[in-house]
Write a protein that holds these residues in place. Sequence first.
Motif, PDB file in Angstrom:
ATOM      1  N   GLN A   1       0.845  -1.281  -0.014  1.00 29.20           N
ATOM      2  CA  GLN A   1      -0.084   0.035  -0.129  1.00 29.20           C
ATOM      3  C   GLN A   1       0.853   1.435  -0.114  1.00 29.20           C
ATOM      4  O   GLN A   1       0.660   2.288  -0.587  1.00 29.20           O
ATOM      5  N   ASP A   2       1.894   1.172   0.820  1.00 28.20           N
ATOM      6  CA  ASP A   2       2.770   2.378   0.897  1.00 28.20           C
ATOM      7  C   ASP A   2       3.525   2.630  -0.483  1.00 28.20           C
ATOM      8  O   ASP A   2       3.646   3.787  -0.807  1.00 28.20           O
ATOM      9  N   GLY A   3       3.816   1.639  -1.088  1.00 32.89           N
ATOM     10  CA  GLY A   3       4.615   1.765  -2.383  1.00 32.89           C
ATOM     11  C   GLY A   3       3.438   2.285  -3.669  1.00 32.89           C
ATOM     12  O   GLY A   3       3.967   2.747  -4.296  1.00 32.89           O
ATOM     13  N   ALA A   4       2.298   1.551  -3.410  1.00 33.56           N
ATOM     14  CA  ALA A   4       1.398   2.138  -4.367  1.00 33.56           C
ATOM     15  C   ALA A   4       0.991   3.564  -4.168  1.00 33.56           C
ATOM     16  O   ALA A   4       0.743   4.495  -4.987  1.00 33.56           O
ATOM     17  N   THR A   5       0.782   4.164  -2.926  1.00 37.99           N
ATOM     18  CA  THR A   5       0.604   5.473  -2.629  1.00 37.99           C
ATOM     19  C   THR A   5       1.946   6.323  -3.202  1.00 37.99           C
ATOM     20  O   THR A   5       1.487   7.173  -3.839  1.00 37.99           O
TER      21      THR A   5
ATOM     22  N   GLY B   1      -2.138   1.782  -8.391  1.00 34.03           N
ATOM     23  CA  GLY B   1      -2.962   0.834  -7.465  1.00 34.03           C
ATOM     24  C   GLY B   1      -2.079  -0.254  -6.922  1.00 34.03           C
ATOM     25  O   GLY B   1      -0.961  -0.517  -7.369  1.00 34.03           O
ATOM     26  N   THR B   2      -2.606  -0.883  -5.826  1.00 36.41           N
ATOM     27  CA  THR B   2      -1.914  -1.953  -5.067  1.00 36.41           C
ATOM     28  C   THR B   2      -1.435  -3.016  -6.233  1.00 36.41           C
ATOM     29  O   THR B   2      -0.468  -3.694  -6.201  1.00 36.41           O
ATOM     30  N   ALA B   3      -2.715  -3.198  -6.952  1.00 36.10           N
ATOM     31  CA  ALA B   3      -2.566  -4.612  -7.966  1.00 36.10           C
ATOM     32  C   ALA B   3      -1.284  -4.306  -9.196  1.00 36.10           C
ATOM     33  O   ALA B   3      -0.543  -5.149  -9.313  1.00 36.10           O
ATOM     34  N   THR B   4      -1.173  -2.908  -9.384  1.00 39.03           N
ATOM     35  CA  THR B   4       0.043  -2.535 -10.228  1.00 39.03           C
ATOM     36  C   THR B   4       1.348  -2.949  -9.456  1.00 39.03           C
ATOM     37  O   THR B   4       2.414  -3.402 -10.296  1.00 39.03           O
ATOM     38  N   VAL B   5       1.251  -2.483  -8.233  1.00 39.25           N
ATOM     39  CA  VAL B   5       2.652  -2.679  -7.324  1.00 39.25           C
ATOM     40  C   VAL B   5       2.753  -4.152  -7.323  1.00 39.25           C
ATOM     41  O   VAL B   5       4.045  -4.723  -7.748  1.00 39.25           O
ATOM     42  N   ASP B   6       1.722  -4.997  -7.332  1.00 40.26           N
ATOM     43  CA  ASP B   6       2.046  -6.532  -7.267  1.00 40.26           C
ATOM     44  C   ASP B   6       2.576  -7.069  -8.548  1.00 40.26           C
ATOM     45  O   ASP B   6       3.420  -8.002  -8.425  1.00 40.26           O
ATOM     46  N   ARG B   7       2.037  -6.223  -9.672  1.00 37.47           N
ATOM     47  CA  ARG B   7       2.689  -7.083 -11.027  1.00 37.47           C
ATOM     48  C   ARG B   7       3.894  -6.637 -11.217  1.00 37.47           C
ATOM     49  O   ARG B   7       4.619  -7.337 -11.727  1.00 37.47           O
ATOM     50  N   VAL B   8       4.392  -5.584 -10.676  1.00 37.07           N
ATOM     51  CA  VAL B   8       5.824  -5.057 -10.807  1.00 37.07           C
ATOM     52  C   VAL B   8       6.612  -5.902 -10.154  1.00 37.07           C
ATOM     53  O   VAL B   8       7.713  -6.505 -10.522  1.00 37.07           O
ATOM     54  N   ILE B   9       6.298  -5.737  -8.982  1.00 35.81           N
ATOM     55  CA  ILE B   9       7.276  -6.419  -7.806  1.00 35.81           C
ATOM     56  C   ILE B   9       7.482  -7.758  -7.862  1.00 35.81           C
ATOM     57  O   ILE B   9       8.475  -8.602  -8.041  1.00 35.81           O
ATOM     58  N   ASN B  10       6.352  -8.702  -8.483  1.00 33.26           N
ATOM     59  CA  ASN B  10       6.266 -10.048  -8.577  1.00 33.26           C
ATOM     60  C   ASN B  10       6.573 -10.449 -10.075  1.00 33.26           C
ATOM     61  O   ASN B  10       6.308 -11.557 -10.428  1.00 33.26           O
TER      62      ASN B  10
ATOM     63  N   GLU C   1      13.085   3.885  -2.222  1.00 27.63           N
ATOM     64  CA  GLU C   1      12.959   4.597  -1.320  1.00 27.63           C
ATOM     65  C   GLU C   1      12.214   4.518  -0.240  1.00 27.63           C
ATOM     66  O   GLU C   1      12.779   4.892   1.045  1.00 27.63           O
ATOM     67  N   LEU C   2      11.486   3.592  -0.063  1.00 28.72           N
ATOM     68  CA  LEU C   2      10.782   2.876   1.162  1.00 28.72           C
ATOM     69  C   LEU C   2      11.551   1.743   1.779  1.00 28.72           C
ATOM     70  O   LEU C   2      11.411   1.434   2.931  1.00 28.72           O
ATOM     71  N   GLY C   3      12.744   1.557   0.993  1.00 25.73           N
ATOM     72  CA  GLY C   3      13.455   0.460   1.509  1.00 25.73           C
ATOM     73  C   GLY C   3      12.946  -1.040   1.995  1.00 25.73           C
ATOM     74  O   GLY C   3      13.297  -1.686   2.567  1.00 25.73           O
ATOM     75  N   LEU C   4      12.313  -1.226   0.569  1.00 28.40           N
ATOM     76  CA  LEU C   4      11.576  -2.596   0.597  1.00 28.40           C
ATOM     77  C   LEU C   4      12.758  -3.746   0.624  1.00 28.40           C
ATOM     78  O   LEU C   4      13.513  -3.779   0.088  1.00 28.40           O
ATOM     79  N   ARG C   5      12.537  -4.574   1.974  1.00 28.05           N
ATOM     80  CA  ARG C   5      13.561  -5.516   1.973  1.00 28.05           C
ATOM     81  C   ARG C   5      13.313  -6.716   1.286  1.00 28.05           C
ATOM     82  O   ARG C   5      12.907  -7.846   1.905  1.00 28.05           O
ATOM     83  N   ARG C   6      13.703  -6.740   0.004  1.00 26.96           N
ATOM     84  CA  ARG C   6      13.610  -7.908  -0.912  1.00 26.96           C
ATOM     85  C   ARG C   6      14.425  -7.631  -2.118  1.00 26.96           C
ATOM     86  O   ARG C   6      14.632  -6.367  -2.343  1.00 26.96           O
TER      87      ARG C   6
END
Length: 340
Positions: free
Chosen positions: A1-5, A10-19, A38-43
């Motif tokens: 959600q933070d990444g989408a904001t 949208g969160t679905a777009t973030v899911d498609r990109v990250i995965n 920027e959010l420091g996503l740990r993956r």
Amino acid sequence: QDGATKAGVGTATVDRVINERGNVSDEVRRQVIDAARELGLRRILPSAYRRTVRVNVILSRVDRPLLKRMATEVGRLGQRFNKAIAIHRTLLADEEPNSVAMAMLKGSYDAVIVCAPDHPVIRDTIVALQRRECPVVTLISDVSGSTRLAYAGTDHVKAGRSAAYFMGRMAPRVEPTGKVIVLCHDEGFQAHAERIRGFSDQLAADGPGLALAEIVRGGDDSLLSEAKLKDAFRRHPETVGVYNAGGANRGVIAAMGANILPRRPLFIGHELTGFTWRCLRDGLMTLTIDQSPELQAQYALEVVMHHYGFEGAVHANPPYVSDVPIVLYGPQNLPDAPPV
């Protein structure tokens, strides 16, 4: 959600990109990955780009040892990448601003890495490439104040100051004042101008004892530099030191070997080559300041990789401040064998 904001999607777009599920444009993919960073996503994040990034590396006068080392390293680096980055080497016979500018504009590349003089034509060319969304990284000598993405090289002011520091402490004292002659290509290359500025400032700060007698401009041509240095020696018989801020070390050795001066001057120059290695070993040269061209090439490509979102570029981060070191070599710390 933070990444989408943060990315404005949208969160679905973030899911498609990250995965890496696909069906997302390159622009949106980059927005999402930048937000995740920027959010420091740990993956482990996917690369922002899937297409091949084409890089044009432009080098002039590779007959000179420094540029030859640089060209060799660029070739090696090109073999280490997969199809993600395609490196093209453009080797020029001269370093005239118009020739370099034409090479920079030729072809369709995603980035340009170039060793270029600090000239209005080069500055205008960097702006033109920026409009094409083609970033420029300068090598060896900077074009500071331009819109280039980064400079990959050493601190030339510090190199010049280092040369003057050792010159001031090692050169013999003569009455009333010992003279030092500086040789360079010309001040059109920012690297040489900065070395001379650093050398002059440090020599003045060290106080009386040594004075800068003359700046000789030899165009990095050994024969021309030899002839001009011989004339300078005749004008300044009290010369006790020579600092070569450029590349014509053979010309310096030849001029000093003519025995025009009453005493052989101390000689500090640049780059560790097969020739300077032998000169240091044989006592013909006092110190050489090497600027690690292999590390410059590596850093320049890391900057381009980071700019285009490659995950392996961990040593280059905005604002892209180069930390390539200078290395001082004397007779006691030479490698066992001369560089090839």
